[in-house]
Design a protein around this motif. Structure first.
Motif, PDB file in Angstrom:
ATOM      1  N   SER A 129      64.947  49.961  16.371  1.00  0.00           N
ATOM      2  CA  SER A 129      64.907  49.341  15.035  1.00  0.00           C
ATOM      3  C   SER A 129      66.236  49.571  14.323  1.00  0.00           C
ATOM      4  CB  SER A 129      63.760  49.922  14.222  1.00  0.00           C
ATOM      5  OG  SER A 129      62.517  49.706  14.865  1.00  0.00           O
ATOM      6  N   TYR A 130      66.680  48.525  13.659  1.00  0.00           N
ATOM      7  CA  TYR A 130      67.975  48.602  12.988  1.00  0.00           C
ATOM      8  C   TYR A 130      67.830  49.281  11.628  1.00  0.00           C
ATOM      9  CZ  TYR A 130      72.123  47.112  10.404  1.00  0.00           C
ATOM     10  OH  TYR A 130      73.262  47.078   9.636  1.00  0.00           O
ATOM     11  N   LEU A 131      68.706  50.212  11.359  1.00  0.00           N
ATOM     12  CA  LEU A 131      68.798  50.869  10.049  1.00  0.00           C
ATOM     13  C   LEU A 131      70.216  50.633   9.544  1.00  0.00           C
ATOM     14  CD1 LEU A 131      67.469  54.414   9.130  1.00  0.00           C
ATOM     15  CD2 LEU A 131      69.598  53.545   8.197  1.00  0.00           C
ATOM     16  N   SER A 132      70.346  50.032   8.374  1.00  0.00           N
ATOM     17  CA  SER A 132      71.653  49.602   7.883  1.00  0.00           C
ATOM     18  C   SER A 132      72.453  50.753   7.270  1.00  0.00           C
ATOM     19  CB  SER A 132      71.482  48.502   6.835  1.00  0.00           C
ATOM     20  OG  SER A 132      72.736  48.148   6.302  1.00  0.00           O
ATOM     21  N   PHE A 133      73.703  50.883   7.755  1.00  0.00           N
ATOM     22  CA  PHE A 133      74.698  51.781   7.153  1.00  0.00           C
ATOM     23  C   PHE A 133      75.843  50.970   6.542  1.00  0.00           C
ATOM     24  CE2 PHE A 133      72.667  54.298  10.477  1.00  0.00           C
ATOM     25  CZ  PHE A 133      72.436  55.520   9.847  1.00  0.00           C
ATOM     26  N   PHE A 134      75.668  49.691   6.495  1.00  0.00           N
ATOM     27  CA  PHE A 134      76.743  48.794   6.091  1.00  0.00           C
ATOM     28  C   PHE A 134      77.132  49.029   4.624  1.00  0.00           C
ATOM     29  CE2 PHE A 134      78.118  44.747   4.218  1.00  0.00           C
ATOM     30  CZ  PHE A 134      79.201  44.440   5.024  1.00  0.00           C
ATOM     31  N   SER A 135      78.431  49.339   4.423  1.00  0.00           N
ATOM     32  CA  SER A 135      79.029  49.489   3.088  1.00  0.00           C
ATOM     33  C   SER A 135      78.138  50.299   2.137  1.00  0.00           C
ATOM     34  CB  SER A 135      79.331  48.104   2.485  1.00  0.00           C
ATOM     35  OG  SER A 135      80.337  47.447   3.218  1.00  0.00           O
ATOM     36  N   ARG A 136      77.747  51.445   2.565  1.00  0.00           N
ATOM     37  CA  ARG A 136      76.901  52.290   1.721  1.00  0.00           C
ATOM     38  C   ARG A 136      77.212  53.765   1.976  1.00  0.00           C
ATOM     39  NH1 ARG A 136      70.762  51.501   3.528  1.00  0.00           N
ATOM     40  NH2 ARG A 136      70.506  52.817   1.689  1.00  0.00           N
ATOM     41  N   SER A 137      76.789  54.596   1.032  1.00  0.00           N
ATOM     42  CA  SER A 137      76.874  56.049   1.217  1.00  0.00           C
ATOM     43  C   SER A 137      75.692  56.504   2.062  1.00  0.00           C
ATOM     44  CB  SER A 137      76.841  56.766  -0.133  1.00  0.00           C
ATOM     45  OG  SER A 137      77.938  56.409  -0.941  1.00  0.00           O
ATOM     46  N   PHE A 138      75.881  57.574   2.793  1.00  0.00           N
ATOM     47  CA  PHE A 138      74.785  58.124   3.598  1.00  0.00           C
ATOM     48  C   PHE A 138      75.112  59.565   3.992  1.00  0.00           C
ATOM     49  CE2 PHE A 138      77.683  55.973   6.518  1.00  0.00           C
ATOM     50  CZ  PHE A 138      77.923  56.954   7.473  1.00  0.00           C
ATOM     51  N   THR A 139      74.080  60.262   4.459  1.00  0.00           N
ATOM     52  CA  THR A 139      74.220  61.630   4.973  1.00  0.00           C
ATOM     53  C   THR A 139      73.355  61.756   6.216  1.00  0.00           C
ATOM     54  OG1 THR A 139      74.577  62.557   2.754  1.00  0.00           O
ATOM     55  CG2 THR A 139      73.923  64.087   4.496  1.00  0.00           C
ATOM     56  N   ILE A 140      73.959  62.217   7.319  1.00  0.00           N
ATOM     57  CA  ILE A 140      73.243  62.459   8.570  1.00  0.00           C
ATOM     58  C   ILE A 140      73.303  63.964   8.853  1.00  0.00           C
ATOM     59  CG2 ILE A 140      73.152  61.971  11.043  1.00  0.00           C
ATOM     60  CD1 ILE A 140      74.668  59.351  10.410  1.00  0.00           C
ATOM     61  N   GLU A 141      72.127  64.569   9.095  1.00  0.00           N
ATOM     62  CA  GLU A 141      72.066  66.014   9.339  1.00  0.00           C
ATOM     63  C   GLU A 141      71.245  66.301  10.589  1.00  0.00           C
ATOM     64  OE1 GLU A 141      71.599  68.476   5.526  1.00  0.00           O
ATOM     65  OE2 GLU A 141      70.741  66.531   4.941  1.00  0.00           O
ATOM     66  N   ALA A 142      71.538  67.437  11.235  1.00  0.00           N
ATOM     67  CA  ALA A 142      70.780  67.844  12.420  1.00  0.00           C
ATOM     68  C   ALA A 142      71.045  69.320  12.714  1.00  0.00           C
ATOM     69  CB  ALA A 142      71.157  66.989  13.629  1.00  0.00           C
ATOM     70  N   TRP A 143      70.069  69.942  13.385  1.00  0.00           N
ATOM     71  CA  TRP A 143      70.245  71.275  13.964  1.00  0.00           C
ATOM     72  C   TRP A 143      70.453  71.090  15.464  1.00  0.00           C
ATOM     73  CZ3 TRP A 143      70.732  75.902  11.567  1.00  0.00           C
ATOM     74  CH2 TRP A 143      70.362  75.984  10.214  1.00  0.00           C
ATOM     75  N   ILE A 144      71.528  71.667  15.991  1.00  0.00           N
ATOM     76  CA  ILE A 144      71.821  71.538  17.421  1.00  0.00           C
ATOM     77  C   ILE A 144      71.977  72.929  18.043  1.00  0.00           C
ATOM     78  CG2 ILE A 144      72.901  69.274  17.149  1.00  0.00           C
ATOM     79  CD1 ILE A 144      75.638  70.695  17.363  1.00  0.00           C
ATOM     80  N   TYR A 145      71.609  72.995  19.328  1.00  0.00           N
ATOM     81  CA  TYR A 145      71.736  74.234  20.097  1.00  0.00           C
ATOM     82  C   TYR A 145      72.439  73.852  21.396  1.00  0.00           C
ATOM     83  CZ  TYR A 145      70.197  78.730  22.140  1.00  0.00           C
ATOM     84  OH  TYR A 145      70.138  79.987  22.713  1.00  0.00           O
TER      85      TYR A 145
ATOM     86  N   ASP B  60      67.093  69.331  16.838  1.00  0.00           N
ATOM     87  CA  ASP B  60      65.913  69.480  15.984  1.00  0.00           C
ATOM     88  C   ASP B  60      66.241  69.008  14.566  1.00  0.00           C
ATOM     89  OD1 ASP B  60      63.350  70.132  15.262  1.00  0.00           O
ATOM     90  OD2 ASP B  60      63.618  72.320  15.342  1.00  0.00           O
ATOM     91  N   GLN B  61      65.200  68.583  13.845  1.00  0.00           N
ATOM     92  CA  GLN B  61      65.282  68.266  12.412  1.00  0.00           C
ATOM     93  C   GLN B  61      66.417  67.286  12.089  1.00  0.00           C
ATOM     94  OE1 GLN B  61      62.131  69.884  12.088  1.00  0.00           O
ATOM     95  NE2 GLN B  61      62.856  70.050   9.987  1.00  0.00           N
ATOM     96  N   VAL B  62      66.398  66.127  12.701  1.00  0.00           N
ATOM     97  CA  VAL B  62      67.404  65.098  12.428  1.00  0.00           C
ATOM     98  C   VAL B  62      66.935  64.264  11.244  1.00  0.00           C
ATOM     99  CG1 VAL B  62      68.650  63.104  13.346  1.00  0.00           C
ATOM    100  CG2 VAL B  62      68.070  65.033  14.853  1.00  0.00           C
ATOM    101  N   THR B  63      67.782  64.134  10.215  1.00  0.00           N
ATOM    102  CA  THR B  63      67.426  63.368   9.011  1.00  0.00           C
ATOM    103  C   THR B  63      68.575  62.452   8.602  1.00  0.00           C
ATOM    104  OG1 THR B  63      68.235  65.084   7.507  1.00  0.00           O
ATOM    105  CG2 THR B  63      65.910  65.201   8.143  1.00  0.00           C
ATOM    106  N   ILE B  64      68.209  61.341   7.936  1.00  0.00           N
ATOM    107  CA  ILE B  64      69.197  60.410   7.379  1.00  0.00           C
ATOM    108  C   ILE B  64      68.811  60.133   5.929  1.00  0.00           C
ATOM    109  CG2 ILE B  64      70.258  58.128   7.543  1.00  0.00           C
ATOM    110  CD1 ILE B  64      69.494  58.109  10.505  1.00  0.00           C
ATOM    111  N   SER B  65      69.745  60.331   5.013  1.00  0.00           N
ATOM    112  CA  SER B  65      69.530  60.062   3.584  1.00  0.00           C
ATOM    113  C   SER B  65      70.410  58.897   3.157  1.00  0.00           C
ATOM    114  CB  SER B  65      69.862  61.296   2.743  1.00  0.00           C
ATOM    115  OG  SER B  65      69.033  62.386   3.097  1.00  0.00           O
TER     116      SER B  65
END
Length: 640
Positions: free
Chosen positions: A276-292, A404-409
């Motif tokens: 599914s497409y989620l638009s990041f076009f010309s906008r502010s955003f924050t991508i976060e994740a916990w990685i091991y 783990d815990q991947v989020t997009i704002s």
């Protein structure tokens, strides 16, 4: 006359004075002139002038009891002067000898030819006037001898002894004052501290209580549903818990114990595709994740997240590891981090784009690691998303490890929000719910039986949780860092105790409250004092705080770090601390109990008396870092 009676021997006879000596001449002389009293005319009394005789007169005796005292007959006006002159006159003319050999009789002998032997009492027989003078003379002579006693000088040793006596006397008096006035109140105060009821306990008010709180990262919000576009928790599934951007894998996914509950295992053949497409076009955003990350090769790029439309400028969004450091961009419009990643440890990464300032930012464990303002916004309008990889092909390899815990704002988060997303492990407001309002949305449990004694009432902020029955409790699990050595932490909450006793916060490696590692972290001592405890690896250490008043709200914070040790804050101010450079944990995810130690009756403890807590709890925070006093202030003053 009885020979054993006391007599006065007087030279003379009991015959009339003229018969003693025919040559005796009796003169009538005013008494005032005889005694030397100027300006006084007293009754005339006879004066005897004795003349020599051929033979001495016979001695005769007269009982003293028959002699009246001459002072009884003196005039009140002349009495003091007569006494003084009479004493001196008799002293000069009479010699008194106390002769004990003559049956206690006193001999009176005349020392001059003239002697006063009269009285002013006209009723006395003139023939016996001479009998009264010796008696009166004897009386005044004894008084004179006592008045002229010689003073005995005091020796140096006597003076020293007197000085020593005075010194010890002063010391005794001083001790008598100090003991009841100073020492007794101190001893009484100490005893009162250990036995006092908390009914009349005064709330502890720190010196900074009325100081306005400065801006800090604890008085800002974190992720909210209104700004959250997508969230993948990987709790044994690939579902998006915020929206419908569910993922899929080409093989059966595998899971492992993660930063929060479960995590997804990713490798060269296991990564997530979101069609599914989620638009990041010309906008502010924050991508976060916990990685091991389990392995790194500096010459290899490892994908964490990406959206791919084409391998052209600003149409390929990627978040990757390049040269063992974080790297973020829109293809030919990128920014790199400065910190080399560590393997085999959970690490928080955040990629932020702020269109208002055209800034790309990379955060590593809540700290800004790189930024740039060059280039422009992302221009891709199609394409799938990838988790654990940056695109379906190309030279970027899938991540080797766990995610783990991947989020997009849908906005650019601030530095404080990123820090809270990393370090605020959980936040329970208890506003009619027991769910975690923090970034990790940890699971929670309460007493399961009916009439459990767990309910909601008016709180310090909004609603609060009340525990009103024995063994009533609240539990939440999945705390990764609390189970690892030397990781800083902070607990903050409001309490409203009905009675000052029991366990407030208990930490254990098992859901039962027991397990291989368990310890009451906050609770009450036997006298109602609040206590913070921790484990150094060899013993329980504690900070004992003040007695907490019942039926009042009190804010409590416990913190630990290797630099500051164990600290206890009351109502926003530091109350006490204990130097503790190491914190030895279980190496397991931990569970927290509120209101009881559960079945952890065999757990280590020092000053906390384990048992059921009765009262309210509100605004419960758990941080994966040591809060400063400035950061604690807004938590302790929620309406400032």
């Amino acid at each position: 006359m009885n020979a054993n009676s006391k007599h006065a021997l007087i030279r003379g006879t009991d015959q009339p004075l003229t018969s003693l000596n025919p040559n005796a001449i009796i003169h009538n002389t005013p008494l005032g002139s005889t005694l030397g009293i100027p300006g006084r005319t007293l009754p005339t009394v006879p004066r005897i002038t004795r003349v020599p005789q051929e033979s001495p007169p016979k001695l005769f005796t007269t009982p003293i009891s028959t002699i009246p005292t001459i002072r009884q007959h003196l005039n009140k006006t002349t009495k003091p002067m007569i006494d003084q002159n009479l004493t001196q006159s008799l002293k000069n003319n009479m010699n008194i000898v106390d002769d004990k050999k003559n049956d206690g009789r006193h001999h009176y002998q005349s020392q001059s030819e003239d002697m006063f032997v009269s009285t002013i009492n006209p009723k006395i027989d003139p023939t016996r006037r001479h009998q009264f003078a010796p008696k009166q003379a004897f009386k005044y002579e004894r008084s004179s001898k006592q008045a002229f006693k010689r003073k005995v000088p005091i020796s140096n040793w006597t003076k020293i002894l007197i000085g020593v006596g005075i010194f010890f006397g002063i010391a005794f008096v001083t001790a008598a004052i100090i003991i009841p006035v100073i020492l007794v109140p101190i001893l009484t105060r100490t005893t009162t501290t250990t036995t006092a009821s908390t009914t009349d306990v005064t709330m502890f008010i720190p010196s900074n209580y009325w100081t306005s709180c400065s801006a800090s990262c604890t008085n800002v919000t974190t992720t909210t549903p209104s700004t959250l576009l997508a969230s993948w928790k990987f709790e044994n599934n690939l579902l998006d818990s915020a929206n419908s951007y569910n993922g899929s894998m080409s093989s059966v996914p595998s899971y492992i114990s993660g930063y929060v509950d479960q995590a997804l295992i990713v490798n060269s053949v296991q990564y997530v595709t979101v069609s599914s497409y989620l638009s990041f076009f010309s906008r502010s955003f924050t991508i976060e994740a916990w990685i091991y990350v389990t392995s790194l090769i500096s010459s290899v790029d490892y994908g964490i997240f990406g959206q791919y439309q084409a391998a052209t400028t600003r149409q390929w969004l990627f978040c990757i590891i390049r040269s063992n450091k974080m790297f973020f961009g829109f293809f030919n419009d990128d920014v790199g981090g400065s910190t080399t990643l560590s393997t085999n440890i959970w690490t928080h990464v955040a990629f932020v784009y702020d269109i208002s300032t055209n800034t790309k930012m990379i955060y590593l464990n809540g700290v800004l690691d790189g930024s740039t303002t060059t280039g422009s916004s992302y221009q891709g309008t199609t394409g799938s998303m990838y988790i654990g990889k940056s695109a379906s092909g190309g030279s970027v390899n899938p991540l080797s490890g766990y995610i783990d815990q991947v989020t997009i704002s849908n906005r650019a988060k601030t530095a404080c929000e990123i820090l809270n997303d990393v370090t605020l492990v959980s936040y329970f407001s208890f506003d009619n719910v027991t769910t975690d309002s923090g970034p990790n949305t940890l699971s929670s449990y309460i007493t399961l039986q009916s009439n459990s004694g767990v309910s909601f009432v008016t709180g310090r902020v909004g609603q609060a949780l009340i525990l009103s029955r024995t063994n009533a409790f609240f539990q939440t699990c999945g705390y990764y860092w609390l189970g690892h050595n030397n990781r800083a932490f902070s607990f903050a909450l409001w309490i409203y105790p009905i009675s000052a006793g029991g366990t407030i916060l208990h930490l254990s490696s098992d859901r039962s409250g027991s397990g291989s590692w368990c310890l009451p972290k906050l609770g009450f001592s036997s006298n109602g004092s609040i206590v913070a405890q921790s484990w150094s690896g060899s013993s329980v250490v504690s900070v004992v705080g003040p007695q907490i008043p019942t039926n009042n709200w009190t804010h409590i914070v416990q913190t630990w770090s290797s630099t500051s040790g164990l600290r206890l804050y009351i109502n926003g101010g530091l109350y006490g601390s204990f130097t503790m450079t190491t914190y030895v944990a279980s190496n397991q995810n931990m569970c927290i109990f509120l209101g009881t130690s559960g079945f952890g009756t065999n757990c280590q403890t020092l000053n906390i008396i384990m048992g059921s807590y009765s009262g309210r709890i509100d605004e419960f925070y758990v941080y994966d870092r040591e809060l400063t006093e400035n950061e604690i202030c807004p938590l302790a003053h929620p309406y400032n």
